[in-house]
Write an enzyme that holds these catalytic residues in place. Structure first.
Site, short mmCIF file in Angstrom:
data_model
loop_
_atom_site.label_atom_id
_atom_site.label_comp_id
_atom_site.label_asym_id
_atom_site.label_seq_id
_atom_site.Cartn_x
_atom_site.Cartn_y
_atom_site.Cartn_z
N GLU A 79 2.96 -4.76 -7.30
CA GLU A 79 3.62 -5.81 -6.51
C GLU A 79 2.97 -7.18 -6.63
O GLU A 79 3.66 -8.19 -6.64
CB GLU A 79 3.62 -5.43 -5.02
N ASP A 122 4.24 3.93 0.03
CA ASP A 122 5.06 4.10 1.23
C ASP A 122 6.54 3.88 0.89
O ASP A 122 6.92 3.73 -0.27
CB ASP A 122 4.61 3.16 2.35
N ASP A 125 3.24 0.44 -4.12
CA ASP A 125 2.60 1.16 -3.01
C ASP A 125 3.29 2.49 -2.74
O ASP A 125 4.48 2.68 -3.06
CB ASP A 125 2.60 0.29 -1.75
N GLU A 165 8.47 1.31 1.41
CA GLU A 165 8.75 0.01 0.79
C GLU A 165 8.39 0.02 -0.69
O GLU A 165 9.13 -0.49 -1.53
CB GLU A 165 7.95 -1.09 1.51
N HIS A 215 -1.43 9.12 2.90
CA HIS A 215 -1.97 10.45 3.09
C HIS A 215 -3.40 10.45 3.62
O HIS A 215 -4.00 11.50 3.75
CB HIS A 215 -1.91 11.22 1.77
N ARG A 246 -1.39 0.74 5.26
CA ARG A 246 -0.21 1.11 6.05
C ARG A 246 -0.14 2.62 6.13
O ARG A 246 0.38 3.27 5.23
CB ARG A 246 1.06 0.52 5.44
N TYR A 275 -5.40 2.32 1.32
CA TYR A 275 -4.13 1.70 1.69
C TYR A 275 -4.04 1.50 3.21
O TYR A 275 -4.37 2.40 3.98
CB TYR A 275 -2.96 2.55 1.20
#
Length: 906
Positions: A8, A97, A95, A99, A378, A333, A331
C-alpha cells in the site's frame, strides 16, 4: 524470473525491499486504487440519470457498486501496469485485514494479470516474517472481500441517505454514520445527564493520627508513623457520602439510612471528640493478587495511549502505522490478544534479562480473544521480531518512541509474575464515632515493575500505590494530632474522553476498533464535538442532530440495534449469513432506510428540528422563555414572552454545558440593553465596550454606525475573564500592535501584537518576509521589551507552519520523495489541521481526507495546485472542478464487490 510485489505505502515498500532478493520489485499502490464516487461530479455519465446514481450503488440491481479510478490514482495504475508487463509473477502483499484484502482484489480487477498470482500476508515486517510469508502464499479471500464490500455499501447507504435530510432540516455540511451517529448520541446522553444533575453537599471529619509502638521496628512505616482516618459512622449509622445522593434532586436518595452532616453539625462533633481517646476496634488484612493485562489490541492501545500519552485515537493509529511499516511493531489493526510462541519467548527473555527470573510468570501466559469479530489480525500488537529491541535500542524519538515504549512494556509485562499485595482496613472508635483507615502494602511488585496502567513511570507508580500504616493491633490507642471538618459537593457524571468512548463503543459492540480513530476524527471535524482538556464535549449541533435521529429514526441510534447490525456483518464475513438479502431488507424493505426517510421527511418541521430543548435555561421565576436554535451562521438564543422574540448569537466555543442562566442573560442583555461599558478612552473620548461575539469576548472602541468607519476591535486574550479586564489593560490592548523598536542587524521593525492564536512578536522585514514567535507566560504582550523580543526571535521556532514554524518537527506521515527534485514530501499537523509540505510549499489536506489514507499522488496534486495558484481561490476552485470533470476515469464491474479508502466512513 522477476516478481512484482505490490503493497500500500512507500514506507512499507522500502522496508520490505530490504528483505527480498534483487529479482523482486516492490511498488506501492498508495492505498485503494478504486472507490465509490466521492461526489456527484465523478459519477459516470451513463448513470447520472438513474434515481440511485448519487448513492454510487445500484440499489435496483442487486446493490451493484459503481467503481471510479480517482484522477490522482491514474498515474499510479499506469505505472503498476507497466511494471507488471516486465514481471513473470505478481505478489499482492497488502495488509491482512478486510481492507487489505479488498485492495488486492481491486488490483486484480484493474491490472488483469496474465502471469501467476500470489497473495502474501504477514503481521510483522521482519526478514524472517517476510520470507516465511513468501513460502505460504494463498489466493485472495473472497469472503473477506465480501465482508468489506457489505460494510462499505451499508455505510454508504446510511450516510448518503440520511445526511441530505440533515442538510435540509438542520444545516449544510452535516453527516450521519452507522457508528458516528451512535457515538454522538452517547456523548449527548452523557451531557444531558450532566445538565440534569443536581449537586448535593455533605460534611465529614478527617483525622491525622500518630502511633508509636512499644518496641518500634526499624522497618518502613515504623516508629511515630502518622496516618489519616476518615469518619464513616455515627452512633452506629453510616455517615452520608456522595454515593448516597440522588443525582436528579441533589438530596439523599429514597430508602438510604444514613446520617447527613452539615457544617454546623460537623463542627459540633469535632468539638465533642476533641481530647477523647481513640481505640483500634478492628483490623483486617486481605491478600490480593493482580494479574497483568493482556497485550494490546487496537482498542486498548488507543485507550491507554490517550490516558498516558494524551494522544488522540487518530494520532495513535498514525504513529502505530508508521512503526508497523518500518518494522518496529506487528500489525496495528487487530482484535486479538494472542501472542505467538516466538513472541512469548522474546518477552520472557526480556523479563529475565531486565528484572530477573523471579519476575517471570511460572509458565508462559497465553491470552484468549473474546471478541466474536476478531478477524483483523492473528496476533496482538507487540514489538516485531524474534527478539524485542528495547526502546533505547530503536533510535526512535517523540511520539513514536513513547508509543513503542508503551507497547514494549505492556508486552513484556504480560509474561511477568503476578503482583502480590495486602490491603489493610483499620476501624477506630472515639466516643460514638467510627473512623476508618485504609492501607496497602506491596509484598511483591511482579509485573508492576514494568508496567502500571495509567502511569508513565512504573517505579514512581509503585510508591504512589503503597499506603503504609503503622503496626497497629486491636486495642491500641493512637494519638489524634489533628481533626478537620471537610465539606464535599457531589460531582456530575464524568464526560467521555477518547479512551472511555473507545472502551464504551467496544464493550457495547458498536463498530470495529480499527474504525474508531476515523469516527472520532469525523465527529470533531464536523463540529459535533469539541475537545477540551481531553474531554469530548458535544456541541449544540450534536444535540439537534441527536434529537432528530432519536425522534424519527430511533433504531438507527439505538445501541442494541447497532450492535446486532455489527453481529450480522460478522456473520456475513464468516459466510454464516447471505449479504444480499440483508442489504435488501436494510435499505429496500418495508421498514427499510429508504422508506423510513421518505415517510419521515414530511413529518419533520424544520423550525422544530433546528430548535434544541435544554433544561434549566432560565431561572424558575423568570417569565421569559428561552430556547436554542441552529441558524445559518451557527447556534443562537431566542428569548421572549410571546410573539416578540429577541435573538442573540452564541459564541462558537460555547457548548451546551456552558450555557447557564447567567450566560444567557448576559448574551440577551447585550442585545436588549446594549453592550457593557468599561470606560472612556482618555485620548479619543470614545466609550470602550465589552461585547461577546461568535469567537468570544472582545473590546470595541465606540459604537458601529451606518456609513461610518468600523470601530476598532480587539479580542480579550484567552485565559483572561472579561470581569477582570481593567481600563489599563483595555487601553493597552486597543493600542496593539506595539512598536518595540528596530532589529539591530536589519533595522526592520519589531512589534508585539495579538492574533487569532494568541499574543506574538514579529520581525517585519517587508518584502523579505515576517518572522514570528508566539508569546507564552510569563511574557506579556503589553509589557514585553525589545530586548526580550530579540531574545525570543533568536531562538529556533518550535511549532506551527508557514511563517511561524520552521523548526523540524516529526511528520505525521512520510509520503515519499518528489519525482522532480527528490526532496521529501511529508504530512504535518498544523494549526488548521493536517497539511502536506514540500520545500517551502504547504497545502492543507481536505477535511474528509484521513491522514493515514492520504497518498503521494494526492500530495503532488495538492502541491502543484498550490504552486500554480497566483490567482484567487475562486478561480482555482473552478479550474479544479473542470479538471475533475474532464479527466476522471471510471470503470464498471459486473461482479458485486466494492472498494473503500483505508478508513471507511462509519
Amino acid at each position: 524470473m522477476s516478481t512484482l510485489v505490490i503493497v500500500e505505502s512507500p514506507t512499507k515498500a522500502r522496508t520490505i525491499r530490504n528483505f527480498l532478493p534483487s529479482s523482486y520489485r516492490v511498488e506501492a499502490s498508495m492505498g485503494h486504487v478504486r472507490d465509490l464516487p466521492p461526489s456527484a461530479e465523478e459519477i459516470p455519465e451513463e448513470y447520472k440519470g438513474e434515481t440511485w446514481a448519487k448513492l454510487g450503488v445500484n440499489v435496483e440491481g442487486n446493490f451493484e457498486p459503481i467503481y471510479v479510478i480517482p484522477k490522482d490514482k491514474q498515474k499510479i495504475v499506469k505505472e503498476l501496469k507497466a511494471a507488471l508487463k516486465e514481471a513473470d509473477e505478481l505478489v499482492l502483499a497488502t495488509d491482512e485485514d478486510r481492507e487489505g484484502e479488498s485492495i488486492s482484489w481491486h488490483l486484480l480487477q484493474i491490472l488483469k494479470p496474465k502471469v501467476p498470482i500470489k497473495r502474501m500476508v504477514f503481521h510483522e515486517i521482519t526478514q524472517e516474517a517476510i520470507r516465511e510469508a513468501l513460502k505460504n502464499c494463498r489466493t485472495v479471500d473472497e469472503e473477506l472481500v465480501h465482508a468489506q464490500e457489505t460494510r462499505r455499501i451499508l455505510d454508504r447507504l446510511y450516510g448518503y441517505t440520511l445526511s441530505p435530510l440533515l442538510w435540509k432540516k438542520i444545516a449544510k455540511g452535516l453527516s450521519a454514520g452507522r457508528v458516528q451517529s451512535v457515538a454522538v448520541r452517547l456523548l449527548v446522553s452523557r451531557e444531558r445527564d450532566r445538565r440534569a444533575f443536581r449537586s448535593g453537599g455533605y460534611w465529614d471529619l478527617k483525622a491525622l493520627l500518630e502511633y508509636t509502638p512499644p518496641n518500634p521496628p526499624l522497618a518502613k512505616g515504623g516508629a511515630g508513623s502518622k496516618f489519616e482516618s476518615k469518619l464513616v459512622s455515627l452512633a452506629g449509622v453510616k455517615v452520608a457520602t456522595g454515593s448516597d445522593f440522588d443525582e436528579t434532586t441533589g438530596k439523599i436518595a429514597s430508602g438510604r439510612k444514613v446520617v447527613l452532616l452539615d457544617e454546623a453539625a460537623s463542627e459540633a462533633l469535632k468539638q465533642r471528640l476533641s481530647g477523647k481517646p481513640w481505640t483500634v476496634a478492628n483490623l483486617e488484612e486481605k491478600a490480593v493478587t493482580r494479574k497483568p493485562s493482556p497485550p494490546f489490541t487496537t482498542s486498548t492501545l488507543q485507550q491507554e495511549s490517550n490516558r498516558k500519552l494524551r494522544l488522540s485515537a487518530r494520532q495513535t493509529m498514525q504513529t502505530a502505522q508508521s512503526l508497523y511499516e518500518r518494522g518496529y511493531i506487528t500489525y496495528m489493526r487487530t482484535d486479538s490478544v494472542h501472542l505467538s510462541e516466538q513472541a512469548i519467548t522474546a518477552a520472557r527473555e526480556c523479563v529475565e534479562q531486565k528484572y530477573g527470573k523471579n519476575y517471570l510468570s511460572p509458565k508462559p501466559r497465553q491470552y484468549t480473544t473474546k471478541s466474536k469479530g476478531a478477524q483483523e489480525a492473528h496476533e496482538a500488537i507487540r514489538p516485531a521480531g524474534s527478539s524485542f529491541r528495547t526502546p533505547q535500542e530503536t533510535a526512535l524519538s517523540g511520539a513514536e518512541l513513547n508509543l513503542y515504549d508503551l507497547i514494549w512494556k505492556r508486552t513484556v509485562a504480560s509474561q511477568m509474575a503476578d503482583s502480590r499485595q495486602t490491603n489493610i482496613t483499620v476501624e477506630l472508635k472515639v466516643e460514638d464515632a467510627g473512623f476508618r483507615s485504609s492501607g496497602k502494602r506491596i509484598d511483591f511488585p511482579g509485573f508492576l515493575r514494568a508496567y502500571v496502567e495509567g502511569s508513565d513511570d512504573p517505579e514512581a507508580a509503585l510508591e504512589d500505590q503503597e499506603v503504609l500504616l503503622p503496626p497497629l493491633k486491636v486495642g491500641d490507642h493512637p494519638d489524634c494530632k489533628k481533626l478537620d471538618v471537610v465539606g464535599h459537593e457531589t460531582q456530575p457524571p464524568a464526560r467521555f474522553t477518547e479512551a472511555s468512548l473507545v472502551k464504551t463503543l467496544e464493550s457495547e459492540g458498536i463498530g470495529r476498533p480499527s474504525t474508531y480513530a476515523s469516527v472520532i476524527g469525523t465527529i470533531i471535524d464536523r463540529g459535533y464535538v469539541q475537545l477540551k482538556n481531553n474531554a469530548l464535549i458535544p456541541t449544540f449541533t450534536a444535540f439537534a442532530v441527536t434529537n432528530l435521529l432519536e425522534t424519527y429514526f430511533p433504531d438507527l441510534v439505538d445501541l442494541r440495534f447497532t450492535a446486532r447490525m455489527e453481529d450480522t456483518l460478522d456473520d456475513i464475513a464468516t459466510g454464516e449469513a447471505p449479504w444480499l438479502p440483508y442489504l435488501e431488507k436494510f435499505y429496500l424493505g418495508d421498514a427499510g432506510l429508504e422508506n423510513q426517510v421518505k415517510d419521515q421527511a414530511s413529518k419533520i418541521d424544520t423550525k422544530v428540528a433546528r430548535t434544541i430543548e435544554l433544561e434549566n435555561l432560565g431561572d424558575e421565576d423568570d417569565p421569559i422563555q428561552y430556547r436554542v436554535c441552529i441558524g445559518k451562521f451557527g447556534p443562537y438564543i431566542e428569548a421572549g414572552t410571546g410573539e416578540e422574540m429577541i435573538t442573540a448569537s452564541i459564541p462558537q466555543d460555547l457548548t451546551p454545558a456552558d450555557l447557564t442562566p447567567d450566560v444567557i442573560r448576559e448574551l440577551v442583555g447585550q442585545k436588549t440593553e446594549g453592550p457593557e461599558k468599561l470606560g472612556v478612552h482618555p485620548e479619543t473620548g470614545e466609550t470602550i465596550y465589552i461585547l461577546i461575539g461568535p469567537y468570544g469576548p472582545y473590546l470595541q472602541l465606540g459604537l458601529e454606525a451606518e456609513g461610518s468607519k468600523k470601530p476598532k476591535r480587539v479580542s480579550i486574550p484567552k485565559g483572561v475573564e472579561k470581569e477582570n479586564v481593567t481600563m489599563e489593560m483595555a487601553l493597552g490592548l486597543l493600542a496593539l500592535p506595539r512598536l518595540l523598536g528596530t532589529h539591530p542587524e536589519t533595522e526592520a521593525k519589531i512589534k508585539a501584537a495579538l492574533g487569532p492564536f494568541g499574543p506574538y512578536v514579529v520581525h517585519d522585514q517587508g518584502k523579505e518576509g515576517k518572522d514570528y514567535r508566539s508569546l507564552k507566560a510569563p511574557d506579556d504582550v503589553l509589557t514585553i521589551s525589545l530586548e526580550r523580543a530579540l531574545e525570543l526571535l533568536a531562538q529556533p521556532k518550535t511549532s506551527g507552519r508557514g511563517g511561524r514554524g520552521k523548526k523540524e518537527v516529526p511528520p505525521l506521515r512520510e509520503l515519499g520523495t518528489h519525482p522532480e527534485d527528490g526532496e521529501p514530501i511529508n504530512v504535518y499537523d498544523g494549526r488548521y489541521g493536517p497539511y502536506v509540505k514540500h520545500g517551502k510549499i504547504n497545502a492543507s489536506l481536505p477535511k474528509d481526507s484521513p491522514v493515514e489514507a492520504f497518498t503521494l499522488a494526492q500530495a503532488l496534486e495538492l502541491l502543484a495546485a498550490k504552486a500554480d495558484s497566483g490567482s484567487s481561490s475562486r478561480s482555482k476552485s473552478k479550474t479544479t472542478k473542470t479538471a475533475a470533470k474532464t479527466t476522471a476515469k471510471t470503470t464498471k464491474t459486473t461482479t458485486k464487490k466494492s472498494s473503500t479508502s483505508k478508513k471507511t466512513s462509519s
